[in-house]
Design an enzyme around this catalytic site. Sequence first.
Site, mmCIF file in Angstrom:
data_model
loop_
_atom_site.group_PDB
_atom_site.id
_atom_site.type_symbol
_atom_site.label_atom_id
_atom_site.label_comp_id
_atom_site.label_asym_id
_atom_site.label_seq_id
_atom_site.Cartn_x
_atom_site.Cartn_y
_atom_site.Cartn_z
ATOM 1 N N PHE A 47 0.888 -1.287 0.044
ATOM 2 C CA PHE A 47 -0.081 -0.047 0.035
ATOM 3 C C PHE A 47 0.793 1.064 0.054
ATOM 4 O O PHE A 47 0.254 2.364 -0.173
ATOM 5 C CB PHE A 47 -0.837 -0.004 1.231
ATOM 6 C CG PHE A 47 -0.444 0.763 2.351
ATOM 7 C CD1 PHE A 47 0.763 0.362 3.233
ATOM 8 C CD2 PHE A 47 -0.752 1.893 2.720
ATOM 9 C CE1 PHE A 47 1.270 0.730 4.438
ATOM 10 C CE2 PHE A 47 -0.512 2.524 4.015
ATOM 11 C CZ PHE A 47 0.483 2.196 4.685
ATOM 12 N N LYS A 48 2.137 1.186 0.191
ATOM 13 C CA LYS A 48 2.913 2.471 0.244
ATOM 14 C C LYS A 48 3.040 3.185 -1.027
ATOM 15 O O LYS A 48 3.390 4.229 -1.222
ATOM 16 C CB LYS A 48 4.351 2.145 0.645
ATOM 17 C CG LYS A 48 4.398 1.729 2.313
ATOM 18 C CD LYS A 48 5.380 1.805 2.992
ATOM 19 C CE LYS A 48 5.437 1.740 4.578
ATOM 20 N NZ LYS A 48 4.701 0.393 5.050
ATOM 21 N N ASP A 49 2.784 2.274 -2.092
ATOM 22 C CA ASP A 49 2.521 2.943 -3.591
ATOM 23 C C ASP A 49 1.533 4.101 -3.454
ATOM 24 O O ASP A 49 1.921 5.144 -4.129
ATOM 25 C CB ASP A 49 2.059 2.013 -4.372
ATOM 26 C CG ASP A 49 3.211 0.902 -4.731
ATOM 27 O OD1 ASP A 49 4.273 1.013 -4.491
ATOM 28 O OD2 ASP A 49 2.881 -0.187 -5.167
#
Length: 492
Positions: free
Chosen positions: A101-103
């Site tokens: 999810f850091k994208d």
Amino acid sequence: MLFYSTRGYRERVFSEEAIISGLAKDGGLFVPEKFPNIAHRLEELSFLTYEALAYEIIKLFFNEFSDDEIKDCVNSAYTGRFKVQVNNNFLELYHGPTSAFKDAALLFLPQIMKKAKEKTNFKNDICILTATSGDTGKAALEGFKDIKGFKIIVFYPKDGVSEIQEAQMRTQKGENTYVVAIDGNFDDAQNGVKAIFSDGGFKQYLDDRGVSISSANSINIGRLIPQIVYYFYGYFRLVSSGSIAMGERINIVVPTGNFGNILAAYYGKRMGLPINKFVCASNENNVLTDFINTGIYDKRRELKLTESPSMDILVSSNLERLLFELSNRDSNLIKELMDELNKNGFYKINEAMKKNMKDFYGGFATEDEVKKAIKSVYEDKNYLIDTHTAVAYSVYQKYRKATGDDSKYLIASTASPFKFVRSILKAVDGNKFENEYKESNDFKLLEVLGDITKNKVPKGLASLENLEIRHNNLCNKQNMEEIVTLLLKVGD
Ligand SMILES: *Cc1c(COP(=O)(O)O)cnc(C)c1O
């Protein structure tokens, strides 16, 4: 919109400065002066695409940028690169280039940083320095790849990341990306980066040669704001599928490390998103669980290495922003608490702040519970979750049992199960794993997990094994400044 420091009410800057500097001069974090309320616009916003919704929300905070600039940032960050899906009650945030999810934040940050650099007439090149235990480094590399005026150097512990994570980083493309393995553990890498940031002489040396260093860590407000978007988006998907009525309050469950993701949900609520409870889920590093239950934050304990490594953390930096709101924005008090944490390793909040935290529930899952959660969700729902998401799922079961609360809910699903393939196979079929697959490399295991579960291996991971290795730097932990000098070609 102005941004304040959590530790000094008087420092007020526009978004572009907050984004470029990352941290306020007094060591505090930047927070928006107010939360724009969009409760009256929920219906209208609910029909938008992810990109269009991101534009509507982000521009409320970063309003020194023109509409076209924000649109441009959003489209360059997300179009064709990132999407969000709701599957049952899981808010899948991992459909991006790095499968975690850091994208969502790290695809956007470089775009807005680049515009902020132009707006503030910042002449130097900016070199992003990051230490990573796996997920952040790759997402930052992908985000900053070939962004003009920027370079990025990522340090990772040589034997401290998974085979897949290492391959993801060492095959990174881009003319401005550098990856360095450190002969040491994650703390060594992180301490090395911190030492560089606090070495005034070295920074001056780089500055004189046209390079400023900056960080991409999760305290940057340019990383936090874009994370608000997916909570609205997920909520709207529950409305459009008929699971909830518009306006109905839901619970949000988040596997938490540095407290950025769950804080974005809290910001969403302050903007008018109908949220009932925030369930803050930790692994065996349960500092936050204790804090929510007792009001005492105590980091004086051993860090445990778990199968949800991105949550192995003792100091959750973004919690400072919640404390700021819980204290009704009393920056003097926040400064005191943070000083106490630094000096004594713990602090205690007052009763008023504790009362203001009543929407938060804290719980943790043991390693064994995580394994069981993965197995049971797979067997009951034919659905695979990763170890981080399993922490959240497991804690939510406990929450429901304890409270009887049967509100509708969303669980933030933060990584593709394929990214942590070894742990997942162990959990799904431990015996078979021991007898048949244990010796195989991670790439082989990707295929195995795909075959067993009839799930498709994410493209970015499936192609990894055949990509060219582009980064071979290895450095001693004492020599990090030297390698920075070398890579940036600024030696005398
Ligand atoms: C970073 C990360 C987390 C923790 O998120 P925070 O915003 O730091 O609380 C959870 N899961 C995964 C997979 C991550 O990479």
